[in-house]
Design a protein around this motif. Structure first.
Motif: not given
Length: 343
Positions: A100, A102, A170, A225-226, A230, A306-307, A310-311, A313-314
């Motif tokens: 992973s 980020n 970030a 967290k990341v 995640q 960046s959002e 994140k979307m 990744r989820n």
């Protein structure tokens, strides 16, 4: 009043002596958790030739956090690497894979390949970075300029939010320190005086390019967290967000997108068949490789911030094996679509 001053001086002397006495023992305790990371990156020669590739070597540091070979480091150390190798203090050398990464928080998780032998290697304890106060003592271990197992010490100089530094960072919090950090320290741990990891060395601010007492590390809570809480995602690409004037310069069909600068032979970008840049350019003072694809959408999500990352990744964490999704990108002025199979 004199007694109070004397007492205060004694407290300061005892505190300084305690720090000096504890640091050697702490170093001896935790230093075997530190690894030197060497990478091989295959990148465009940058001379306008799409086919010509040059090989570059990278250097960084990392810290062992589990008995099965999980290592924390900085994203920029391994994010675009085709090969990764880690070296421990006992001389053990292993190949590693990126699990992973980020880039927005500049942290990455890699794992040793093969039969990992823990032996007497120390597993670093992850501390709570929220408990750190400005002025507290910390120390950093890494391989600055390739000098392995170098120890530097200092204090927490501040807590820095990205808007105080620049918009390219970030939306995370950094710990600022005056402990010397140089090239090669990247990815190495910042320890508190309990020997716990409270940050991952990320970058410096310097006019000379060497340490000027302005070093920054991503907090351990953000890294946890990341990287641990995640879903794992490694794109294997370096990219630049094109928005506003840059979006107009590149003639994007939407308000923003991701310009692919380079693509490693592994990672999600390679699986998507995306191409990186091949021609060096300087735009508004920033050097970059242009000519690569511009990612517009993945699985219906616009990658313009960046959002959006994140979307994505989820969303990808919800895909089932065999499920397909579409990648929309701009290549040589033409919008293309490609169906991808989730494996």
């Amino acid at each position: 009043m004199i007694k109070k001053i004397v007492s205060l001086c004694l407290i300061l002397v005892v505190s300084i002596a305690s720090f000096a006495q504890n640091l050697p023992s702490l170093y001896k305790k935790v230093n075997s958790s530190i690894v030197v990371i060497k990478t091989v990156n295959n990148v465009s020669a940058g001379k306008g030739d799409k086919q010509k590739v040059s090989t570059e070597g990278g250097l960084g540091s990392g810290v062992l956090i589990s008995d099965d070979g999980l290592i924390w480091t900085a994203s920029h150390v391994v994010h675009s690497a085709d090969k990764v190798a880690v070296k421990f203090t006992d001389g053990d050398i292993y190949e590693a894979e990126v699990l992973s990464s980020n880039p927005l928080a500049d942290v990455a998780l890699i794992k040793v390949l093969g039969d990992f032998q823990l032996n007497k290697k120390h597993i670093a304890v992850i501390g709570n970075s929220d408990e750190m106060s400005i002025g507290e003592d910390i120390f950093v271990i890494g391989a600055p300029l390739g000098v392995e197992q170098t120890l530097t010490k200092g204090i927490i100089s501040g807590r820095i939010s990205p808007e105080k530094i620049g918009n390219d960072f970030a939306q995370v919090e950094y710990l600022q320190t005056d402990a010397a950090i140089n090239q090669g320290n990247s990815g190495g741990p910042m320890f508190n005086m309990k020997g716990e990891v409270i940050g991952i060395a990320s970058f410096i601010l310097s006019q000379s390019g060497s340490s000027a007492g302005l070093g920054f590390g991503t907090t351990s809570n953000i890294a946890k967290k990341v990287l641990m809480d995640q879903p794992n995602l490694w794109t294997g690409m370096e990219f630049l967000i094109l928005s506003d004037e840059l979006a107009e310069v590149f003639n994007l069909p939407q308000e923003a997108g991701l310009l692919v600068l380079s693509v490693t032979s592994k990672g999600l970008g390679s699986k998507m068949g995306l191409r990186g840049g091949y021609m060096k350019a300087v735009i508004e003072g920033q050097e970059m490789l242009i000519g690569g694809d511009v990612i517009l959408e993945v699985a219906g999500i616009q990658l313009n911030s960046s959002e959006g990352m994140k979307m994505l990744r989820n969303k990808m964490s919800t895909f089932k094996k065999g499920e397909t999704y579409l990648v929309k990108y701009l290549r040589a002025g033409e919008v293309r679509m490609k169906a991808m199979l989730h494996k």
